[in-house]
Structure formats: structure tokens, C-alpha cells
Design an enzyme around this catalytic site. Structure first.
Site, PDB file in Angstrom:
ATOM      1  N   ARG A 203      34.963  13.914 -10.833  1.00  0.00           N
ATOM      2  CA  ARG A 203      34.076  14.741 -11.668  1.00  0.00           C
ATOM      3  C   ARG A 203      33.869  16.067 -10.939  1.00  0.00           C
ATOM      4  O   ARG A 203      33.774  16.084  -9.695  1.00  0.00           O
ATOM      5  CB  ARG A 203      32.725  14.056 -11.916  1.00  0.00           C
ATOM      6  CG  ARG A 203      31.777  14.919 -12.764  1.00  0.00           C
ATOM      7  CD  ARG A 203      30.549  14.158 -13.316  1.00  0.00           C
ATOM      8  NE  ARG A 203      29.692  13.588 -12.309  1.00  0.00           N
ATOM      9  CZ  ARG A 203      29.697  12.321 -11.939  1.00  0.00           C
ATOM     10  NH1 ARG A 203      30.525  11.462 -12.504  1.00  0.00           N
ATOM     11  NH2 ARG A 203      28.875  11.868 -10.994  1.00  0.00           N
TER      12      ARG A 203
ATOM     13  N   TYR B  75      37.776   8.922 -15.180  1.00  0.00           N
ATOM     14  CA  TYR B  75      37.416   7.730 -14.411  1.00  0.00           C
ATOM     15  C   TYR B  75      38.395   6.627 -14.798  1.00  0.00           C
ATOM     16  O   TYR B  75      38.346   6.114 -15.927  1.00  0.00           O
ATOM     17  CB  TYR B  75      35.973   7.314 -14.721  1.00  0.00           C
ATOM     18  CG  TYR B  75      35.029   8.509 -14.660  1.00  0.00           C
ATOM     19  CD1 TYR B  75      34.484   8.936 -13.450  1.00  0.00           C
ATOM     20  CD2 TYR B  75      34.744   9.254 -15.811  1.00  0.00           C
ATOM     21  CE1 TYR B  75      33.663  10.050 -13.393  1.00  0.00           C
ATOM     22  CE2 TYR B  75      33.925  10.374 -15.764  1.00  0.00           C
ATOM     23  CZ  TYR B  75      33.392  10.771 -14.554  1.00  0.00           C
ATOM     24  OH  TYR B  75      32.591  11.880 -14.498  1.00  0.00           O
TER      25      TYR B  75
ATOM     26  N   HIS C 270      31.410  10.279 -21.046  1.00  0.00           N
ATOM     27  CA  HIS C 270      30.087  10.922 -21.091  1.00  0.00           C
ATOM     28  C   HIS C 270      30.206  12.335 -21.652  1.00  0.00           C
ATOM     29  O   HIS C 270      31.307  12.858 -21.843  1.00  0.00           O
ATOM     30  CB  HIS C 270      29.434  10.932 -19.703  1.00  0.00           C
ATOM     31  CG  HIS C 270      30.198  11.644 -18.631  1.00  0.00           C
ATOM     32  ND1 HIS C 270      30.263  13.007 -18.544  1.00  0.00           N
ATOM     33  CD2 HIS C 270      30.942  11.168 -17.582  1.00  0.00           C
ATOM     34  CE1 HIS C 270      30.986  13.359 -17.487  1.00  0.00           C
ATOM     35  NE2 HIS C 270      31.418  12.259 -16.893  1.00  0.00           N
TER      36      HIS C 270
ATOM     37  N   HIS D 138      24.390  18.983 -20.125  1.00  0.00           N
ATOM     38  CA  HIS D 138      22.992  18.755 -20.516  1.00  0.00           C
ATOM     39  C   HIS D 138      22.214  19.956 -20.028  1.00  0.00           C
ATOM     40  O   HIS D 138      22.663  20.678 -19.130  1.00  0.00           O
ATOM     41  CB  HIS D 138      22.447  17.439 -19.921  1.00  0.00           C
ATOM     42  CG  HIS D 138      22.652  17.301 -18.431  1.00  0.00           C
ATOM     43  ND1 HIS D 138      21.837  17.921 -17.504  1.00  0.00           N
ATOM     44  CD2 HIS D 138      23.585  16.632 -17.708  1.00  0.00           C
ATOM     45  CE1 HIS D 138      22.247  17.617 -16.290  1.00  0.00           C
ATOM     46  NE2 HIS D 138      23.333  16.850 -16.367  1.00  0.00           N
TER      47      HIS D 138
ATOM     48  N   ASP E 196      22.248  20.407  -9.959  1.00  0.00           N
ATOM     49  CA  ASP E 196      22.945  19.172 -10.328  1.00  0.00           C
ATOM     50  C   ASP E 196      24.435  19.459 -10.198  1.00  0.00           C
ATOM     51  O   ASP E 196      25.020  20.087 -11.084  1.00  0.00           O
ATOM     52  CB  ASP E 196      22.571  18.784 -11.768  1.00  0.00           C
ATOM     53  CG  ASP E 196      23.260  17.504 -12.222  1.00  0.00           C
ATOM     54  OD1 ASP E 196      23.865  16.811 -11.374  1.00  0.00           O
ATOM     55  OD2 ASP E 196      23.196  17.211 -13.431  1.00  0.00           O
TER      56      ASP E 196
ATOM     57  N   GLU F  74      30.342  19.450 -16.702  1.00  0.00           N
ATOM     58  CA  GLU F  74      30.699  18.375 -15.788  1.00  0.00           C
ATOM     59  C   GLU F  74      31.715  17.391 -16.360  1.00  0.00           C
ATOM     60  O   GLU F  74      31.434  16.204 -16.496  1.00  0.00           O
ATOM     61  CB  GLU F  74      29.445  17.623 -15.338  1.00  0.00           C
ATOM     62  CG  GLU F  74      28.522  17.169 -16.457  1.00  0.00           C
ATOM     63  CD  GLU F  74      27.328  16.382 -15.919  1.00  0.00           C
ATOM     64  OE1 GLU F  74      27.548  15.402 -15.191  1.00  0.00           O
ATOM     65  OE2 GLU F  74      26.180  16.762 -16.219  1.00  0.00           O
TER      66      GLU F  74
ATOM     67  N   GLU G 178      31.264  19.352 -11.357  1.00  0.00           N
ATOM     68  CA  GLU G 178      30.056  19.744 -12.111  1.00  0.00           C
ATOM     69  C   GLU G 178      29.434  20.997 -11.515  1.00  0.00           C
ATOM     70  O   GLU G 178      29.171  21.063 -10.311  1.00  0.00           O
ATOM     71  CB  GLU G 178      29.024  18.598 -12.053  1.00  0.00           C
ATOM     72  CG  GLU G 178      27.690  18.954 -12.700  1.00  0.00           C
ATOM     73  CD  GLU G 178      26.707  17.781 -12.736  1.00  0.00           C
ATOM     74  OE1 GLU G 178      26.798  16.901 -11.868  1.00  0.00           O
ATOM     75  OE2 GLU G 178      25.862  17.762 -13.640  1.00  0.00           O
TER      76      GLU G 178
ATOM     77  N   ASP H 118      27.745  13.501  -6.304  1.00  0.00           N
ATOM     78  CA  ASP H 118      26.895  14.185  -7.291  1.00  0.00           C
ATOM     79  C   ASP H 118      25.512  14.284  -6.648  1.00  0.00           C
ATOM     80  O   ASP H 118      24.824  13.267  -6.479  1.00  0.00           O
ATOM     81  CB  ASP H 118      26.859  13.349  -8.575  1.00  0.00           C
ATOM     82  CG  ASP H 118      26.124  14.045  -9.720  1.00  0.00           C
ATOM     83  OD1 ASP H 118      25.309  14.947  -9.451  1.00  0.00           O
ATOM     84  OD2 ASP H 118      26.357  13.645 -10.878  1.00  0.00           O
TER      85      ASP H 118
ATOM     86  N   HIS I 215      17.966  16.182 -16.425  1.00  0.00           N
ATOM     87  CA  HIS I 215      18.357  16.221 -17.844  1.00  0.00           C
ATOM     88  C   HIS I 215      17.182  16.915 -18.526  1.00  0.00           C
ATOM     89  O   HIS I 215      16.206  16.281 -18.921  1.00  0.00           O
ATOM     90  CB  HIS I 215      18.594  14.817 -18.400  1.00  0.00           C
ATOM     91  CG  HIS I 215      19.772  14.144 -17.749  1.00  0.00           C
ATOM     92  ND1 HIS I 215      20.052  12.817 -17.887  1.00  0.00           N
ATOM     93  CD2 HIS I 215      20.758  14.644 -16.960  1.00  0.00           C
ATOM     94  CE1 HIS I 215      21.152  12.521 -17.198  1.00  0.00           C
ATOM     95  NE2 HIS I 215      21.590  13.614 -16.629  1.00  0.00           N
TER      96      HIS I 215
ATOM     97  N   HIS J 171      27.033   5.930 -12.387  1.00  0.00           N
ATOM     98  CA  HIS J 171      25.772   6.071 -11.659  1.00  0.00           C
ATOM     99  C   HIS J 171      25.752   5.179 -10.420  1.00  0.00           C
ATOM    100  O   HIS J 171      24.802   4.448 -10.164  1.00  0.00           O
ATOM    101  CB  HIS J 171      24.581   5.779 -12.580  1.00  0.00           C
ATOM    102  CG  HIS J 171      24.364   6.864 -13.589  1.00  0.00           C
ATOM    103  ND1 HIS J 171      23.628   6.706 -14.725  1.00  0.00           N
ATOM    104  CD2 HIS J 171      24.809   8.140 -13.632  1.00  0.00           C
ATOM    105  CE1 HIS J 171      23.630   7.832 -15.423  1.00  0.00           C
ATOM    106  NE2 HIS J 171      24.345   8.718 -14.778  1.00  0.00           N
TER     107      HIS J 171
ATOM    108  N   ASP K  47       0.807  -1.220   0.000  1.00  0.00           N
ATOM    109  CA  ASP K  47       0.000   0.000   0.000  1.00  0.00           C
ATOM    110  C   ASP K  47       0.846   1.278   0.000  1.00  0.00           C
ATOM    111  O   ASP K  47       0.294   2.375   0.028  1.00  0.00           O
ATOM    112  CB  ASP K  47      -0.883   0.039   1.269  1.00  0.00           C
ATOM    113  CG  ASP K  47      -2.085  -0.875   1.118  1.00  0.00           C
ATOM    114  OD1 ASP K  47      -2.403  -1.248  -0.034  1.00  0.00           O
ATOM    115  OD2 ASP K  47      -2.689  -1.233   2.147  1.00  0.00           O
TER     116      ASP K  47
HETATM  117  N1  GLY Z   1      23.402  13.834 -11.839  1.00  0.00           N
HETATM  118  C1  GLY Z   1      23.219  13.368 -13.135  1.00  0.00           C
HETATM  119  C2  GLY Z   1      24.089  14.057 -14.085  1.00  0.00           C
HETATM  120  O1  GLY Z   1      25.060  14.664 -13.690  1.00  0.00           O
HETATM  121  O2  GLY Z   1      23.833  14.095 -15.254  1.00  0.00           O
HETATM  122 MN    MN Z   2      25.270  15.382 -11.716  1.00  0.00          MN
HETATM  123 MN    MN Z   3      24.650  16.512 -14.715  1.00  0.00          MN
END
Ligand code: GLY
Ligand code: MN
Ligand code: MN
Length: 479
Positions: free
Chosen positions: A444, A426, A388, A392, A300, A422, A446, A289, A399, A272, A68
Site C-alpha cells: 500500500r 494484497y 478497500h 477518506h 495517515d 491510498e 498512502e 501505515d 477517518h 488492519h 486503576d
Molecule cells: N490508517 C488507516 C487508514 O489508512 O485508513
Molecule cells: Mn493509513
Molecule cells: Mn488512510
């Protein structure tokens, strides 16, 4: 066979919850600037339509987590953008050229249900507080929608997202066709995905939206700073995650806009990583992150810092390279550049640095050979360690929406666009292509950047990111 309408086709021509007597439609919009901003979004969308065009947007469905227990409800970003309406079982119909252009269907007031699941604004609130021109209870959508569609020749509606909504819309169109035979009004015969128009609007943020995004960034800044100060060898990744969750809620944010990533040591090389259940080890970096959501808009942000409070030599070399790439890419976020230029800048700086640090090429001095760097970038030689994109769009969705290309070309940046920058590196622990001293390091950095008429505005500039600032903050926290 007769074309005469059946009793099923009799629909009430006026809303059950029209504007209350004596009230001026939309009179309270100015008194509630929050919803005035949404009214401005609706007007901007209407301005892009021709008479006889309509837009139909449904609320997000709510989902059960287990048994529930429900997931926390999050409104669809499109409906949020156009109305601010927070609850499920709702739909917005905008009709260009109609006497009542903005119609909402929402959950009705219901004291018994409200005792269980919380207060509702009802159709009355949809008109008085949210500025709709008319509103009906959600249960009346199937009955009222056919007549409301009469006079429209085009309906902007996104098919094939929610089968239940498709069924409702198809049924309403069918009934509207029958009604139209009687009164010779238009019925939508062209159906367009609204996202192209709507998402282009969402891409360029207003001053009001930027103020909300700055609040999300400020709360996120406080959380990152507190997490750096709270870091020590032996703590668990989830203990740092708790600092973010606590700060986001304590400062009035909705919580994280996406699942927090807290990766110590080699966990930072998993892009991720959300398990967040390992101990933080002396000598490792930790990469976090995390971004707070405020009024639907999320920050972000990623920062990477040493668990011990001091970067090692190898960490220092890689960190400075990622930071150089980030600063150079941020500086490209200007009118005159395209979205792809930002990524290109980061790739070039990273690739030259990878040559200088012995990942690529035969000799560190080749880092200054612009032609060689061009070739390595074109060959994507950086990809094993930078896999990557650099950016974005950012907004109601982490995103965020809006196309990245125009006529096959990367689109030019314009003031009001917000994007992340960002870059990262890695290096898996078992990566034999990488110099041994760098293996197991993930970094990273960002930030959230708004394009302006002049220099880029970094919404998240308050969060320490030079090694000197991070080390000073951590030393202070320990003292
Ligand atoms: N936190 C997801 C990204 O950096 O795109
Ligand atoms: Mn991020
Ligand atoms: Mn991001």
C-alpha cells in the site's frame, strides 16, 4: 396542580466565574493565535445559526484500561475543534444572539485534585485563555443549564451517544420548561444533530489547520525515513514500530493518531494488522501505515519497502503498479473532480495493471483495451486484491468527518479538503487466482493530499516512494 416554580427552579442568572473584573472578554485571543483559530471555528458555526439556536457539545468521557489505570485521555474532536479544551468533564454551549454566546462548563481549580491528576485551567482559564464569554464549574451544569437554555427555540445536540449526557440534557429541558411558564421565554422544542453543520465546517480546513497538519506530516515523514534506514533482516516488526513512537514523541507530537500497522511479508496482506510481533525476513517487503498526531490533527501515511534494501522483480512489478495508481489518483484531487473520481482513477489503473500482470483477462495486451477495462472495473474484478476505498477525509479524526455524497451523488472536491490517497494490492499466500510469483505480497502507498485552487498539494511528499529513492536511502543508511 400548580404551575408555580418550586425552589428547585431558582437558578442563578449570572455565572459563578464570569469575566474577571477589568478584563475584556476575549482580550487575550489575539495574543494566543492557537485559541484564536478555535474562536474562528466557533464564529463560523454561529454564523450558520439563526437567533435563538444553540449548540451543546460535551467532552469525551475518559475510560479505564484495567484496574486503576486509565487510557490516555483524548478530547472529542468536535470540542477540540471549537475550543481546544483538553480535559474531560466539560461542555460547550453556543447561543446565537445571546449576550454571552460562548459558555463553557469545565473542571474547577482544585489544589488537592491537581496534586493527583495535574493542573487545571478552571473556569477562570476557560474565560481568560480559551476565550469563553462565561464559564462555570462542571458540577454546576445541571443547575445552570436550564436558565441558559431559556430563549432558545432550537438546540443542536447529539442524542443517543452518551446516556449520561442525554440524562443531563433531558433534565435541563424539563426544568427550563417549568421556568418558561413563569417568564414566557422560548425553550428548545426542536432538536437537531449538530454534526451536519459542524462536520461540514470541519471538512474544509483553514490555513491554520493546514499548518498543523503539515507539522504532523513532517514528523511522520521523519519517522518513515528513519524506519526505512533502520530496516534489516532479522529485526522485529515492533522494532520498526518503536522508531515511529520514538520519533513522534521526540518531535513533540502526541503520538500516533491510530495504532501503527507494521506488517512484514504476508502480514502486509492483513489490512488492519497491528500485532507487529514477527521477524522481518530477507526477501520480503514490509508495509507500514503510521501517522503522527499534532494538536489533535493526524497524518495517515503508508510506505512499503524491501527488508533487504532491494526490490525483487515480482515486487518491483506490483509496486510500480500501485505507485502508478497512486500518482494518477493524486492527480485527480482537483477542483472539478468528485471524491468518487479519485477512487475510479485508482481502480482503472490497477485493473489494467492486473490484466498486464496476468491476474485478469486472457492476454496481457488486453490491458490497452479500454472497453474491456471499463467492463472489468464495473464488475469489480479487481476486488480480490483491492478491497478497500482509495480515500477518506483526514483531519482531527483519521477517518475524518463530512459527508461523501450530496443528493445521492459523490461530492465535488473544493479547496481546503484534505483526503488520503491510498491504493494497494494484497495477494494472500494461498491465493490460487493470482500468478504464483505474486503470492504473499502486500503493498500500500498512502499520502495526504490537500485540494487547492491549482495542483494537489501533497502534505507528505517528502517521504521517499519511488523504488529508486527508497533503494538509495536504504543503501546510504547501510553504508
Ligand atoms: N490508517 C488507516 C487508514 O489508512 O485508513
Ligand atoms: Mn493509513
Ligand atoms: Mn488512510
Amino acid at each position: 396542580m400548580s404551575d408555580a416554580p418550586t425552589s428547585e427552579d431558582q437558578v442563578s442568572p449570572s455565572p459563578a466565574a464570569a469575566v474577571p473584573e477589568g478584563a475584556v472578554p476575549g482580550a487575550r485571543k489575539d495574543a494566543l493565535p492557537r485559541f484564536a483559530a478555535h474562536a474562528a471555528h466557533r464564529q463560523a458555526l454561529l454564523d450558520r445559526l439563526e437567533d435563538g439556536e444553540g449548540v451543546l457539545i460535551f467532552a469525551a468521557p475518559h475510560h479505564y484500561r484495567n484496574g486503576d489505570a486509565e487510557y490516555g485521555y483524548r478530547q472529542s474532536s468536535d470540542l477540540l475543534y471549537l475550543t481546544g479544551w483538553p480535559d474531560p468533564e466539560a461542555a460547550l454551549l453556543l447561543r446565537k444572539g445571546a449576550e454571552q454566546p460562548c459558555v463553557l462548563f469545565v473542571q474547577p481549580r482544585d489544589p488537592e485534585r491537581e496534586t493527583w491528576t495535574g493542573r487545571r485551567h478552571g473556569p477562570e482559564g476557560a474565560v481568560e485563555v480559551f476565550g469563553a464569554d462565561a464559564a462555570w464549574p462542571w458540577d454546576e451544569l445541571a443547575t445552570q443549564l436550564p436558565a441558559l437554555l431559556l430563549g432558545l427555540h432550537t438546540l443542536h445536540y447529539r442524542f443517543a451517544e452518551e446516556p449520561e449526557n442525554d440524562r443531563l440534557v433531558a433534565g435541563a429541558i424539563q426544568r427550563a420548561r417549568r421556568l418558561a411558564r413563569r417568564n414566557h421565554l422560548d425553550v428548545p422544542d426542536a432538536f437537531i444533530d449538530p454534526l451536519r453543520l459542524l462536520h461540514e465546517l470541519r471538512l474544509v480546513k483553514s490555513d491554520e489547520e493546514l499548518a498543523v497538519m503539515q507539522r504532523a506530516a513532517d514528523i511522520t515523514a521523519e519517522a518513515h525515513t528513519a524506519a526505512m534506514a533502520a530496516t534489516a533482516p532479522g529485526k522485529m516488526e515492533y522494532e520498526l514500530e518503536a522508531v515511529y513512537l520514538h520519533t513522534f514523541r521526540r518531535r513533540g507530537g502526541a503520538g500516533p493518531g491510530y495504532i501503527c500497522i507494521v506488517g512484514g511479508g504476508a502480514n502486509a496482506t492483513i489490512l488492519h494488522y497491528v500485532t507487529n510481533d514477527a521477524p522481518l525476513r530477507d526477501g520480503d517487503l514490509v508495509c507500514v501505515d503510521a501517522g503522527c498526531e499534532v494538536d489533535g490533527y493526524t497524518a495517515d501515511v503508508t510506505r512499503t519497502w524491501p527488508v533487504s534494501g532491494r526490490f525483487s522483480e515480482a515486487q518491483r512489478a506490483l509496486y510500480q503498479l500501485v505507485l502508478d495508481a497512486e500518482l494518477a489518483a493524486i492527480d485527480r484531487c482537483r477542483v472539478g473532480a468528485t471524491f468518487a473520481d479519485v477512487h475510479d482513477e485508482a481502480k482503472r489503473v490497477l485493473t489494467a495493471g492486473l490484466v498486464r500482470l496476468g491476474f485478469l483477462g486472457d492476454d496481457p495486451a488486453e490491458a490497452d483495451d479500454a472497453e474491456l477495462i471499463d467492463t472489468l472495473v464495473a464488475d469489480e474484478a479487481y476486488k480480490p486484491w483491492y478491497m478497500h476505498g482509495t480515500s477518506h477525509w483526514l483531519g482531527l479524526d483519521v477517518h475524518d468527518v463530512g459527508s461523501y455524497n450530496r443528493a445521492g451523488q459523490s461530492r465535488p472536491l473544493v479547496p481546503g479538503m484534505v483526503l488520503t490517497v491510498e491504493p494497494g494490492l494484497y495477494i494472500s499466500p494461498d491465493d490460487e487466482r493470482a500468478p504464483a510469483r505474486f503470492r504473499g505480497i502486500g503493498i500500500r502507498i498512502e499520502d495526504d493530499v490537500c485540494v487547492t485552487d491549482g495542483a494537489p498539494r501533497v502534505l507528505t511528499a517528502a517521504i521517499p516512494k519511488t523504488m529508486a529513492d527508497i533503494e538509495a536511502l536504504m543503501a546510504d543508511a547501510r553504508a
